[in-house]
Design an enzyme around this catalytic site. Sequence first.
Site, mmCIF file in Angstrom:
data_model
loop_
_atom_site.group_PDB
_atom_site.id
_atom_site.type_symbol
_atom_site.label_atom_id
_atom_site.label_comp_id
_atom_site.label_asym_id
_atom_site.label_seq_id
_atom_site.Cartn_x
_atom_site.Cartn_y
_atom_site.Cartn_z
ATOM 1 N N ASP A 1 -2.943 -18.226 0.023
ATOM 2 C CA ASP A 1 -3.969 -18.895 -0.785
ATOM 3 C C ASP A 1 -4.655 -19.991 0.023
ATOM 4 O O ASP A 1 -5.888 -20.117 0.026
ATOM 5 C CB ASP A 1 -3.378 -19.445 -2.099
ATOM 6 C CG ASP A 1 -2.091 -20.223 -1.911
ATOM 7 O OD1 ASP A 1 -1.532 -20.227 -0.794
ATOM 8 O OD2 ASP A 1 -1.634 -20.854 -2.894
ATOM 9 N N ASP A 23 -12.163 -9.213 4.517
ATOM 10 C CA ASP A 23 -13.483 -9.175 3.871
ATOM 11 C C ASP A 23 -14.091 -10.569 3.825
ATOM 12 O O ASP A 23 -15.288 -10.754 4.061
ATOM 13 C CB ASP A 23 -13.380 -8.620 2.445
ATOM 14 C CG ASP A 23 -13.630 -7.115 2.389
ATOM 15 O OD1 ASP A 23 -13.313 -6.429 3.387
ATOM 16 O OD2 ASP A 23 -14.127 -6.619 1.359
ATOM 17 N N LYS A 50 3.307 -15.437 1.965
ATOM 18 C CA LYS A 50 3.468 -16.119 0.678
ATOM 19 C C LYS A 50 4.969 -16.396 0.560
ATOM 20 O O LYS A 50 5.637 -15.992 -0.412
ATOM 21 C CB LYS A 50 2.939 -15.226 -0.460
ATOM 22 C CG LYS A 50 2.839 -15.918 -1.803
ATOM 23 C CD LYS A 50 1.715 -16.946 -1.907
ATOM 24 C CE LYS A 50 1.792 -17.689 -3.235
ATOM 25 N NZ LYS A 50 0.835 -18.826 -3.311
ATOM 26 N N TYR A 91 0.820 -1.209 0.000
ATOM 27 C CA TYR A 91 0.000 0.000 0.000
ATOM 28 C C TYR A 91 0.859 1.267 0.000
ATOM 29 O O TYR A 91 0.432 2.307 -0.481
ATOM 30 C CB TYR A 91 -0.907 0.032 1.240
ATOM 31 C CG TYR A 91 -2.233 -0.651 1.059
ATOM 32 C CD1 TYR A 91 -2.308 -1.963 0.618
ATOM 33 C CD2 TYR A 91 -3.421 0.010 1.353
ATOM 34 C CE1 TYR A 91 -3.531 -2.594 0.473
ATOM 35 C CE2 TYR A 91 -4.643 -0.603 1.213
ATOM 36 C CZ TYR A 91 -4.695 -1.911 0.769
ATOM 37 O OH TYR A 91 -5.911 -2.527 0.623
ATOM 38 N N ASP A 99 -6.270 -7.049 4.032
ATOM 39 C CA ASP A 99 -7.408 -6.383 3.391
ATOM 40 C C ASP A 99 -8.337 -7.430 2.793
ATOM 41 O O ASP A 99 -9.551 -7.409 3.000
ATOM 42 C CB ASP A 99 -6.888 -5.439 2.291
ATOM 43 C CG ASP A 99 -8.018 -4.753 1.546
ATOM 44 O OD1 ASP A 99 -8.953 -4.278 2.209
ATOM 45 O OD2 ASP A 99 -7.960 -4.712 0.299
#
Length: 356
Positions: free
Chosen positions: A223, A251, A191, A140, A247
């Site tokens: 993942d 959700d 990751k 970000y 982020d």
Amino acid sequence: MTKRILVLPGDGIGLEIVAEAVKVIEALKQDGLDVEMEEGLIGGASTDAHGEPLTDETLERARAADAVLLGAVGGPKWESLPIAIRPEKGLLKIRAGLELFSNLRPAILYPQLADASTLKPEVVSGLDLMIVRELTGGIYFGQPRGVETMENGERRGFNTLVYTESEVERIARSAFDIAMKRGKKLCSVDKANVLEVTEMWREVVERVAKDYPEVELSHMYVDNAAMQLVRAPKQFDVMVTTNMFGDILSDAAAMLTGSIGMLPSASLDAGGKGMYEPIHGSAPDIAGQGLANPLATILSVAMMLRYSLNEPAMADRVEKAVEQVLDQGLRTADIYSEGCKKVGTAEMGDAVVAAL
Ligand code: IPM
Ligand code: MG
């Protein structure tokens, strides 16, 4: 000493839901909560008034406050603006400006709302997990970033995923501290099979773990974490991850609980100052209609009482009041199911105040 809260309603439903949260704070003031509230602009509302989504003056007021209560930012009206002055930038500027590096996003399934989840009740019943998202670093904010035109005339866009060891260390500590106060299980999501920066992330988390021998630490690739969240979410207690993974996963986690309209969040600095906001956005499609669910914002007030205002008993009261209105069968449209009583934003806020 009187604590100061800066209230930033923002855009869209932000105005309506924050108004209900303010009612709750006013009610607590009657009961001795020693706070003062002042308002400011953020997001599109600020861009309209001042040409930028967060002025330095408002940021200064946020710095001077003990806590910030935020609604939501953004809407179609501002979507075609350059990224630099889009409403979302206001949010990023205040997160960075206040060094709110630790973002707590709980996902709790209220038994009263078990039907609202799209997952089978046995998969989600009793769900209570906390995502700790790094909030002021990673892709970000990483430099370099931009879009450039190459010699052959083709454009090339790039962002940078970067973390320093100290940035990883402080978010890891924050997550371990929270795990100690909960189920003492922490899953760090990365990751590391592909990205060097998250391989380092994993090493730093391992190092910090030595200071928390009681916490059971595990690691998961992002993942797989996304898959596990919808397969068997109750395996998680606390998850800690990078800004962008957080982020996305938050959700997904939110939706396990049936409605993103129920979930609060806290963004904390190293000293306990915090910004509190619902996880959901500004929902332009229902803005101004009195339909939005104010409970996520009201629950954000509870987090504010707990983390920044040192009023845990009042935080409990707010959370109990929310449960009580759910027990009474009151539902806004987003959590409505048959046999319940459908109410609007203000009616829901009033019911919480009455239950207090
Ligand atoms: C969030 C939002 C923000 C983010 C946007 C609005 C900039 O999606 O708080 O999760 O990506 O952090
Ligand atoms: Mg998001």
